[in-house]
Motif scaffolding. Sequence first.
Motif, PDB file in Angstrom:
ATOM      1  N   UNK A  87     -75.193  17.525  37.507  1.00 53.14           N
ATOM      2  CA  UNK A  87     -74.883  18.965  37.467  1.00 53.14           C
ATOM      3  C   UNK A  87     -76.132  19.822  37.655  1.00 53.14           C
ATOM      4  N   UNK A  88     -77.298  19.247  37.348  1.00 55.48           N
ATOM      5  CA  UNK A  88     -78.563  19.968  37.515  1.00 55.48           C
ATOM      6  C   UNK A  88     -79.171  19.747  38.900  1.00 55.48           C
ATOM      7  N   UNK A  89     -78.481  18.960  39.721  1.00 56.60           N
ATOM      8  CA  UNK A  89     -78.935  18.760  41.095  1.00 56.60           C
ATOM      9  C   UNK A  89     -79.819  17.556  41.318  1.00 56.60           C
ATOM     10  N   UNK A  90     -79.955  16.682  40.326  1.00 59.82           N
ATOM     11  CA  UNK A  90     -80.769  15.480  40.501  1.00 59.82           C
ATOM     12  C   UNK A  90     -79.983  14.425  41.268  1.00 59.82           C
ATOM     13  N   UNK A  91     -80.694  13.665  42.114  1.00 61.31           N
ATOM     14  CA  UNK A  91     -80.081  12.585  42.884  1.00 61.31           C
ATOM     15  C   UNK A  91     -80.371  11.217  42.279  1.00 61.31           C
ATOM     16  N   UNK A  92     -81.466  11.125  41.534  1.00 58.23           N
ATOM     17  CA  UNK A  92     -81.853   9.862  40.911  1.00 58.23           C
ATOM     18  C   UNK A  92     -82.199  10.113  39.447  1.00 58.23           C
ATOM     19  N   UNK A  93     -82.076   9.047  38.655  1.00 60.11           N
ATOM     20  CA  UNK A  93     -82.454   9.146  37.243  1.00 60.11           C
ATOM     21  C   UNK A  93     -83.115   7.853  36.811  1.00 60.11           C
ATOM     22  N   UNK A  94     -84.277   7.965  36.197  1.00 57.19           N
ATOM     23  CA  UNK A  94     -84.932   6.819  35.573  1.00 57.19           C
ATOM     24  C   UNK A  94     -84.535   6.822  34.111  1.00 57.19           C
ATOM     25  N   UNK A  95     -84.048   5.702  33.620  1.00 55.54           N
ATOM     26  CA  UNK A  95     -83.696   5.606  32.203  1.00 55.54           C
ATOM     27  C   UNK A  95     -84.740   4.765  31.486  1.00 55.54           C
ATOM     28  N   UNK A  96     -85.123   5.204  30.302  1.00 55.35           N
ATOM     29  CA  UNK A  96     -86.107   4.481  29.504  1.00 55.35           C
ATOM     30  C   UNK A  96     -85.634   4.479  28.058  1.00 55.35           C
ATOM     31  N   UNK A  97     -85.712   3.329  27.415  1.00 56.17           N
ATOM     32  CA  UNK A  97     -85.268   3.231  26.024  1.00 56.17           C
ATOM     33  C   UNK A  97     -86.242   3.953  25.097  1.00 56.17           C
ATOM     34  N   UNK A  98     -85.718   4.396  23.966  1.00 52.35           N
ATOM     35  CA  UNK A  98     -86.547   5.167  23.029  1.00 52.35           C
ATOM     36  C   UNK A  98     -87.100   4.311  21.894  1.00 52.35           C
ATOM     37  N   UNK A  99     -86.938   2.977  21.996  1.00 52.01           N
ATOM     38  CA  UNK A  99     -87.403   2.108  20.910  1.00 52.01           C
ATOM     39  C   UNK A  99     -88.848   1.650  21.085  1.00 52.01           C
TER      40      UNK A  99
END
Length: 398
Positions: A87-99
């Motif tokens: 919805x913010x217009x991003x095409x890619x997302x990197x996910x990283x754990x918070x642990x």
Amino acid sequence: MMEKTTEQKLNNVQCCVIIPTFNNQKTLQKVIDGVLLYTKNIIIVNDGSTDSTSEILKAYPQIEQLHLPENKGKGNALRLGFKHADSLGYHYAITIDSDGQHFPEDIPVFINTLEKAENKNLLLIGARNMNQESVPKKSSFGNKFSNFWFWAETGIKLQDTQSGFRLYPIHHLKHLKFYTSKFEFEIEVIVKAAWDGVTVKNIPINILYDETERVSHFRPLKDFTRISILNTWLVIVTFLCIKPRNIYRRFKKKGIKRFIVEDFLGNQDSPRKKATSIALGIFIGLSPLWGFHTVIVLFLALVLNLNKAIAFAFSNVSIPPFIPFVVLASLYMGNAVLGLDHTYTLTDISMDFEALKHLKTYIIGSISLAVVASLSLGLLSYFLLLLFKNKKVTTANA
């Protein structure tokens, strides 16, 4: 010319970083501060944390934050994060754990790999070194287990399929349907992405398992059961739908002539392997296992390490136009085996389905026909393929 920074590269490909978190108060701030060194395009999904997570996040008003009233699972948090990023217009997302097990310093590895890739329809999974001493044995076993099922479901061999440090092409994935909401989502998403034509591959990353700070929310019994159920379903779909679809698409794209030249004659498999694949396809295609021919022939071809495309192609000996003839031949073969003298016609089979009236004769006859036809055509194709191979070698040496 000045080299582009990681932040500029992330902006150029419209990539953000999503951090799902649940009760990781000891490590959350360190992870956020580490990611901020590379980008401000961050989305944090607070998955109903009951510790001091909310207080920690108040120190980062500049960051996009989603606060869920109750814990619904990592998969749900990621799906909401993807939706918000889109919805913010991003095409890619990197996910990283918070642990704290992942190093934000590896973010450039993901973005550099994407930048250099010709095919931007790419899903990258950070591959951890699961052999180092700090990695719990249960994590190493779980990863090997997951890797095997991912290979069975997609045909892709990966070193690590469970790492949460990933780059997702969310603009390519948003039309796919997902049904899981816990840890098993990370399996569902990569399998369905691969089925949809997304390139899924590993890249090396660093890993830290600090048991004094790291909090794992993985529940071995419940989550392993969920993952096992998901993999069972995905394997069923693979053999019933995905593999037949892929072979049919290849066959349709190439056409009969090109299929014969490339997949049959031009394939590097030995004549014995090709002939055995033909024999398997014919045997299953003529067997009385209606409705299960495809899943059985692909499963057996996989287990026996045969040519799946050839086995599948020859299993279609019983496609609709040929079915009455196959049934008729099976009934007469059954007559011969049982010493009967019933008379059957194509009209009887088409109108009344005579096989149901003589079910025992049909089953025995179809199995006998399958054995005779598969052995005969398998041996014939073996000698023809051997002859073709020798002729090809002679021509090349001339």
